[in-house]
Design a protein around this motif. Sequence first.
Motif, PDB file in Angstrom:
ATOM      1  N   MET A   1       0.837  -1.203   0.000  1.00 32.73           N
ATOM      2  CA  MET A   1       0.000   0.000   0.000  1.00 32.73           C
ATOM      3  C   MET A   1       0.866   1.244   0.000  1.00 32.73           C
ATOM      4  O   MET A   1       1.902   1.271   0.635  1.00 32.73           O
ATOM      5  CB  MET A   1      -0.905   0.006   1.240  1.00 32.73           C
ATOM      6  CG  MET A   1      -2.170  -0.778   1.064  1.00 32.73           C
ATOM      7  SD  MET A   1      -3.386  -0.427   2.340  1.00 32.73           S
ATOM      8  CE  MET A   1      -2.871  -1.633   3.571  1.00 32.73           C
ATOM      9  N   GLU A   2       0.409   2.245  -0.719  1.00 33.27           N
ATOM     10  CA  GLU A   2       1.139   3.512  -0.756  1.00 33.27           C
ATOM     11  C   GLU A   2       0.224   4.631  -0.277  1.00 33.27           C
ATOM     12  O   GLU A   2      -0.951   4.672  -0.663  1.00 33.27           O
ATOM     13  CB  GLU A   2       1.560   3.800  -2.199  1.00 33.27           C
ATOM     14  CG  GLU A   2       3.071   3.883  -2.353  1.00 33.27           C
ATOM     15  CD  GLU A   2       3.446   4.162  -3.791  1.00 33.27           C
ATOM     16  OE1 GLU A   2       3.296   5.318  -4.199  1.00 33.27           O
ATOM     17  OE2 GLU A   2       3.861   3.204  -4.471  1.00 33.27           O
ATOM     18  N   PHE A   3       0.778   5.465   0.562  1.00 33.26           N
ATOM     19  CA  PHE A   3      -0.055   6.516   1.134  1.00 33.26           C
ATOM     20  C   PHE A   3       0.497   7.902   0.839  1.00 33.26           C
ATOM     21  O   PHE A   3       1.709   8.088   0.752  1.00 33.26           O
ATOM     22  CB  PHE A   3      -0.150   6.333   2.648  1.00 33.26           C
ATOM     23  CG  PHE A   3      -0.900   5.115   3.048  1.00 33.26           C
ATOM     24  CD1 PHE A   3      -2.281   5.149   3.167  1.00 33.26           C
ATOM     25  CD2 PHE A   3      -0.236   3.918   3.291  1.00 33.26           C
ATOM     26  CE1 PHE A   3      -2.993   4.021   3.521  1.00 33.26           C
ATOM     27  CE2 PHE A   3      -0.943   2.779   3.639  1.00 33.26           C
ATOM     28  CZ  PHE A   3      -2.318   2.827   3.751  1.00 33.26           C
ATOM     29  N   VAL A   4      -0.412   8.850   0.743  1.00 34.54           N
ATOM     30  CA  VAL A   4      -0.004  10.253   0.635  1.00 34.54           C
ATOM     31  C   VAL A   4      -0.825  11.072   1.626  1.00 34.54           C
ATOM     32  O   VAL A   4      -1.930  10.670   2.008  1.00 34.54           O
ATOM     33  CB  VAL A   4      -0.239  10.856  -0.774  1.00 34.54           C
ATOM     34  CG1 VAL A   4       0.826  10.452  -1.741  1.00 34.54           C
ATOM     35  CG2 VAL A   4      -1.614  10.530  -1.294  1.00 34.54           C
ATOM     36  N   ILE A   5      -0.267  12.198   2.022  1.00 36.14           N
ATOM     37  CA  ILE A   5      -0.996  13.101   2.916  1.00 36.14           C
ATOM     38  C   ILE A   5      -1.557  14.241   2.079  1.00 36.14           C
ATOM     39  O   ILE A   5      -0.836  14.841   1.282  1.00 36.14           O
ATOM     40  CB  ILE A   5      -0.066  13.633   4.024  1.00 36.14           C
ATOM     41  CG1 ILE A   5       0.359  12.483   4.942  1.00 36.14           C
ATOM     42  CG2 ILE A   5      -0.765  14.739   4.823  1.00 36.14           C
ATOM     43  CD1 ILE A   5       1.384  12.844   5.988  1.00 36.14           C
ATOM     44  N   HIS A   6      -2.872  14.488   2.275  1.00 36.11           N
ATOM     45  CA  HIS A   6      -3.545  15.567   1.555  1.00 36.11           C
ATOM     46  C   HIS A   6      -4.240  16.502   2.526  1.00 36.11           C
ATOM     47  O   HIS A   6      -4.592  16.082   3.626  1.00 36.11           O
ATOM     48  CB  HIS A   6      -4.673  14.990   0.674  1.00 36.11           C
ATOM     49  CG  HIS A   6      -4.207  14.462  -0.635  1.00 36.11           C
ATOM     50  ND1 HIS A   6      -3.481  15.219  -1.502  1.00 36.11           N
ATOM     51  CD2 HIS A   6      -4.395  13.250  -1.233  1.00 36.11           C
ATOM     52  CE1 HIS A   6      -3.231  14.483  -2.575  1.00 36.11           C
ATOM     53  NE2 HIS A   6      -3.756  13.286  -2.428  1.00 36.11           N
ATOM     54  N   GLU A   7      -4.486  17.712   2.080  1.00 37.12           N
ATOM     55  CA  GLU A   7      -5.324  18.598   2.878  1.00 37.12           C
ATOM     56  C   GLU A   7      -6.759  18.076   2.819  1.00 37.12           C
ATOM     57  O   GLU A   7      -7.218  17.649   1.763  1.00 37.12           O
ATOM     58  CB  GLU A   7      -5.235  20.032   2.329  1.00 37.12           C
ATOM     59  CG  GLU A   7      -3.845  20.581   2.573  1.00 37.12           C
ATOM     60  CD  GLU A   7      -3.618  21.981   2.037  1.00 37.12           C
ATOM     61  OE1 GLU A   7      -4.589  22.652   1.655  1.00 37.12           O
ATOM     62  OE2 GLU A   7      -2.439  22.385   2.019  1.00 37.12           O
ATOM     63  N   MET A   8      -7.433  18.085   3.959  1.00 43.53           N
ATOM     64  CA  MET A   8      -8.796  17.562   4.030  1.00 43.53           C
ATOM     65  C   MET A   8      -9.747  18.446   3.205  1.00 43.53           C
ATOM     66  O   MET A   8      -9.667  19.660   3.267  1.00 43.53           O
ATOM     67  CB  MET A   8      -9.237  17.551   5.498  1.00 43.53           C
ATOM     68  CG  MET A   8     -10.450  16.732   5.813  1.00 43.53           C
ATOM     69  SD  MET A   8     -10.851  16.808   7.587  1.00 43.53           S
ATOM     70  CE  MET A   8      -9.581  15.794   8.341  1.00 43.53           C
ATOM     71  N   GLU A   9     -10.626  17.784   2.451  1.00 41.86           N
ATOM     72  CA  GLU A   9     -11.629  18.518   1.679  1.00 41.86           C
ATOM     73  C   GLU A   9     -13.013  18.065   2.121  1.00 41.86           C
ATOM     74  O   GLU A   9     -13.165  16.977   2.690  1.00 41.86           O
ATOM     75  CB  GLU A   9     -11.473  18.211   0.181  1.00 41.86           C
ATOM     76  CG  GLU A   9     -10.167  18.712  -0.417  1.00 41.86           C
ATOM     77  CD  GLU A   9     -10.042  18.287  -1.863  1.00 41.86           C
ATOM     78  OE1 GLU A   9     -10.979  18.541  -2.651  1.00 41.86           O
ATOM     79  OE2 GLU A   9      -9.018  17.667  -2.202  1.00 41.86           O
ATOM     80  N   GLU A  10     -14.004  18.882   1.794  1.00 40.69           N
ATOM     81  CA  GLU A  10     -15.370  18.561   2.229  1.00 40.69           C
ATOM     82  C   GLU A  10     -15.780  17.155   1.784  1.00 40.69           C
ATOM     83  O   GLU A  10     -16.402  16.409   2.539  1.00 40.69           O
ATOM     84  CB  GLU A  10     -16.357  19.622   1.705  1.00 40.69           C
ATOM     85  CG  GLU A  10     -17.780  19.298   2.143  1.00 40.69           C
ATOM     86  CD  GLU A  10     -18.775  20.401   1.871  1.00 40.69           C
ATOM     87  OE1 GLU A  10     -18.392  21.436   1.289  1.00 40.69           O
ATOM     88  OE2 GLU A  10     -19.948  20.191   2.247  1.00 40.69           O
ATOM     89  N   LYS A  11     -15.403  16.785   0.571  1.00 45.09           N
ATOM     90  CA  LYS A  11     -15.830  15.471   0.054  1.00 45.09           C
ATOM     91  C   LYS A  11     -15.223  14.306   0.847  1.00 45.09           C
ATOM     92  O   LYS A  11     -15.682  13.174   0.771  1.00 45.09           O
ATOM     93  CB  LYS A  11     -15.516  15.350  -1.436  1.00 45.09           C
ATOM     94  CG  LYS A  11     -14.030  15.322  -1.768  1.00 45.09           C
ATOM     95  CD  LYS A  11     -13.854  15.081  -3.267  1.00 45.09           C
ATOM     96  CE  LYS A  11     -12.458  15.352  -3.792  1.00 45.09           C
ATOM     97  NZ  LYS A  11     -11.342  14.695  -3.158  1.00 45.09           N
ATOM     98  N   ASP A  12     -14.140  14.587   1.602  1.00 44.90           N
ATOM     99  CA  ASP A  12     -13.482  13.529   2.382  1.00 44.90           C
ATOM    100  C   ASP A  12     -14.227  13.209   3.686  1.00 44.90           C
ATOM    101  O   ASP A  12     -13.963  12.182   4.327  1.00 44.90           O
ATOM    102  CB  ASP A  12     -12.056  13.968   2.799  1.00 44.90           C
ATOM    103  CG  ASP A  12     -11.148  14.214   1.619  1.00 44.90           C
ATOM    104  OD1 ASP A  12     -11.325  13.546   0.592  1.00 44.90           O
ATOM    105  OD2 ASP A  12     -10.236  15.066   1.730  1.00 44.90           O
ATOM    106  N   LEU A  13     -15.113  14.124   4.106  1.00 41.88           N
ATOM    107  CA  LEU A  13     -15.639  14.052   5.475  1.00 41.88           C
ATOM    108  C   LEU A  13     -16.341  12.744   5.860  1.00 41.88           C
ATOM    109  O   LEU A  13     -16.080  12.217   6.937  1.00 41.88           O
ATOM    110  CB  LEU A  13     -16.529  15.269   5.765  1.00 41.88           C
ATOM    111  CG  LEU A  13     -15.727  16.586   5.826  1.00 41.88           C
ATOM    112  CD1 LEU A  13     -16.645  17.782   6.008  1.00 41.88           C
ATOM    113  CD2 LEU A  13     -14.684  16.552   6.925  1.00 41.88           C
ATOM    114  N   PRO A  14     -17.196  12.164   4.976  1.00 39.05           N
ATOM    115  CA  PRO A  14     -17.821  10.900   5.379  1.00 39.05           C
ATOM    116  C   PRO A  14     -16.789   9.817   5.705  1.00 39.05           C
ATOM    117  O   PRO A  14     -16.927   9.077   6.691  1.00 39.05           O
ATOM    118  CB  PRO A  14     -18.671  10.516   4.167  1.00 39.05           C
ATOM    119  CG  PRO A  14     -18.950  11.827   3.493  1.00 39.05           C
ATOM    120  CD  PRO A  14     -17.734  12.669   3.695  1.00 39.05           C
ATOM    121  N   LYS A  15     -15.704   9.747   4.912  1.00 35.03           N
ATOM    122  CA  LYS A  15     -14.674   8.721   5.163  1.00 35.03           C
ATOM    123  C   LYS A  15     -13.853   9.066   6.401  1.00 35.03           C
ATOM    124  O   LYS A  15     -13.417   8.173   7.140  1.00 35.03           O
ATOM    125  CB  LYS A  15     -13.771   8.569   3.947  1.00 35.03           C
ATOM    126  CG  LYS A  15     -14.448   7.757   2.861  1.00 35.03           C
ATOM    127  CD  LYS A  15     -13.544   7.451   1.705  1.00 35.03           C
ATOM    128  CE  LYS A  15     -14.244   6.511   0.727  1.00 35.03           C
ATOM    129  NZ  LYS A  15     -13.497   6.347  -0.514  1.00 35.03           N
TER     130      LYS A  15
END
Length: 142
Positions: A1-15
């Motif tokens: 698995m590969e991961f990246v860090i992103h700034e949180m966006e509204e569409k991310d909120l349910p997850k």
Amino acid sequence: MEFVIHEMEEKDLPKVQDVWRAVNIDLAFSDKHEELVKMIKFNPGLCLVLKDTLKSDILGAVLGGFDGRRGWIHHLAIHPSIQGKKYGTLLMDELLRRFEERNVAKLKIEIFKSNKDVIKFYKKLGWEHRTDLSTMSLTLKE
Ligand SMILES: CC(C)(COP(=O)(O)OP(=O)(O)OC[C@H]1O[C@@H](n2cnc3c(N)ncnc32)[C@H](O)[C@@H]1OP(=O)(O)O)[C@@H](O)C(=O)NCCC(=O)NCCS
């Protein structure tokens, strides 16, 4: 698995809320969708997610907030399926870097007494456990 860090966006909120539920973080008034949108808007670049690049799934999250004096960290969580692999450290390092970029002098975090084992995690990252302070709160909305 590969991961990246992103700034949180509204569409991310349910997850993001799913990750918090998976680690038994109690979701209160401030964790409602609209309230989280407010938090992200007030603190651009300080609310982060850890994303699995292949499945585009979110498996970690943290909320950072600056009140003009202190930086606050809320709801750091790494999904149980990938805990113990240093992703929590990675997410905290990135958030710290972003607070430093903004010249924030001191960071704070509140930890439930029932979750005191996690103090070891923060101590490893250099945090001081303040036993000389007590937290008080006044609820204005719930
Ligand atoms: C706390 C949390 C974010 C740590 O993320 P992680 O990716 O599992 O942690 P790391 O792999 O980066 O751990 C770094 C070190 O801290 C230790 N550590 C991590 N979580 C710990 C815990 N709950 N208790 C004691 N030690 C812990 C690890 O063993 C590791 O030690 P090492 O350097 O000797 O190997 C994750 O366990 C989590 O989501 N916990 C549930 C939610 C929670 O309690 N959040 C904090 C709210 S204040």
